[in-house]
Write a protein that holds these residues in place. Structure first.
Motif, short mmCIF file in Angstrom:
data_model
loop_
_atom_site.label_atom_id
_atom_site.label_comp_id
_atom_site.label_asym_id
_atom_site.label_seq_id
_atom_site.Cartn_x
_atom_site.Cartn_y
_atom_site.Cartn_z
N ASN A 1 0.86 -1.19 -0.13
CA ASN A 1 0.11 0.05 -0.18
C ASN A 1 0.70 1.14 -0.15
N SER A 2 0.72 2.08 -1.03
CA SER A 2 1.39 3.33 -1.05
C SER A 2 0.74 4.66 -1.31
N GLY A 3 -0.46 4.46 -0.70
CA GLY A 3 -1.32 5.65 -0.89
C GLY A 3 -0.35 7.00 -0.56
N THR A 4 -0.81 8.03 -1.17
CA THR A 4 -0.11 9.24 -0.98
C THR A 4 0.48 9.68 0.68
N ALA A 5 -0.61 9.33 1.44
CA ALA A 5 -0.34 9.75 2.70
C ALA A 5 0.32 8.73 3.62
#
Length: 399
Positions: A31-35
């Motif tokens: 998971n590399s969501g922006t936040a």
């Protein structure tokens, strides 16, 4: 592929789907969501390791400072992940830039976290098309290109904040784009494999409205209702829509208890101008609306934000680059067309530097930014071969 030379056939022949697909599956599992800074750090490390097979220096660049208006109307610093840069043959006289992003729109707690197969050619998973498949095929294409004694120099830039506007990587993009003869960006192709042509610009704003509180029953006339003023401003801005310019009032924050005239509201809105003159017109329209609403409601309005993605028109250099890319695709047996789109990406920022860019070089798929996102896996080796051939022909263009 009869139009290919023997040298070109030898260049693309080693490209195979399994390793490209396996990297895509491995990277989509992160998971590399922006936040999600921890997830982004994991992705950056994996990408640095993978791209180290190419010659040149891999480095991780600190993000530029970015502020965002919070629920109290105050600018607050927002943290971002580091950006990856690979520089190959920096001394070369002719160089290109290839860009992508490691972040996705899926937060750490989003329910869409794993991949599954819809059919033998359709992989359903977060970030598979947008754009971990694109990053994997870019690497495969560059590795194939490097097998042929190349002389063309290039930079690879993979940022951590594209999905939220590339605010912390915009200076880096401008620095790396400077002086490049062409740019390839690995956003997914449009449905049917269509390439994006022109794009509008995009600007995100927060208008902080400060009024005056008062008792809603005893003396409301002494108050200045910030929510009403923000609502009026939203209507005034929405009325500025016209052909080539969209205006979207998206959210109003703030307010107060029901028995109090609210003294704070924050209007968040987006504009998308199709051309630079429309961006200038939008700026004048916003200034005029703020002045009018401030006076009408006797409130103060402070505007934050601006156009972070300039409009991306198509000029003769971009037409020529598309001609080279589409001819390469045709020679590979890949039909290619392009059309204007309403989305924006780092291609906008690159085009603003005067560099011709094709910004849908990535995988084919669909339903991006949704839990239905999917990747067509047969596009992985096809687009990797296209990357290798385009790089080869860019090198030979003036040799």
């Amino acid at each position: 592929m009869s139009a290919l030379t023997s040298e070109e056939r030898d260049l693309i022949e080693p490209i195979e789907r399994p390793p490209i697909l396996q990297r895509t599956l491995d990277w989509a599992a992160v998971n590399s969501g922006t936040a999600n800074l921890e997830g982004l750090a994991d992705m950056a490390a994996r990408l640095a390791d993978a791209f180290s097979v190419l010659p040149g220096e891999v480095r991780l660049v600190e993000p530029a400072r970015v502020e965002k208006v919070d629920a109290e109307g105050k600018p607050r610093a927002v943290s971002h992940g580091r950006h990856l840069v690979l520089s190959v043959r920096p001394e070369a006289g002719r160089r290109v830039i290839l860009t992508g992003h490691m972040d996705t729109v899926y937060a750490r707690d989003h329910p869409f976290q794993t991949c599954d197969w819809i059919d033998d050619n359709t992989l359903h998973g977060p970030g598979t098309a947008d754009m971990k498949g694109g990053l994997s095929l870019m690497l495969a294409g560059l590795a194939a290109y490097e097998s042929g004694n190349p002389t063309l120099g290039y930079d690879v830039m993979i940022n951590s904040d594209e999905e939220t506007g590339s605010l912390s990587s915009a200076p880096l993009i401008a620095e790396l784009a400077h002086g490049k003869l062409a740019a390839l960006t690995y956003e997914p192709a449009l449905p049917g494999g269509i390439m994006a042509r022109s794009r509008p610009g995009s600007g995100n704003y927060a208008a902080v409205v400060t009024g005056k509180s008062a008792h809603a029953g005893r003396n409301p006339e002494e108050g200045r209702n910030a929510v009403v003023a923000a609502s009026d401003l939203a209507m005034r801005l929405a009325a500025g829509r016209r052909d080539g310019l969209s205006v979207n009032p998206a959210r109003i924050e703030g307010g107060a208890p029901n028995n109090t005239v609210p003294d704070l509201a924050i209007l968040h809105f987006n504009i998308r101008p199709r051309a630079p003159d429309l961006a200038e017109l939008a700026a004048r329209m916003i200034d005029s609306a703020i002045a009018e609403i401030s006076t009408r409601h006797d409130v103060q309005i402070h505007l934050h934000g601006g156009v972070s993605r300039p409009p991306k028109p198509v000029d003769a250099k971009t037409e020529a680059l598309f001609g080279l890319v589409s001819k390469a695709a045709a020679d590979l047996g890949q039909h290619m067309t392009w059309q204007d789109t309403g989305g924006v990406c780092d291609g906008n920022n690159i085009a603003a530097c005067g560099v011709p860019v094709i910004d849908t070089m990535g995988a084919c798929g669909g339903a991006i930014h949704s839990p239905d996102e999917f990747l067509l896996v047969d596009s992985l080796e096809a687009r990797a071969r296209l990357t290798a051939l385009v790089m080869h022909r860019l090198e030979r263009e003036r040799s």
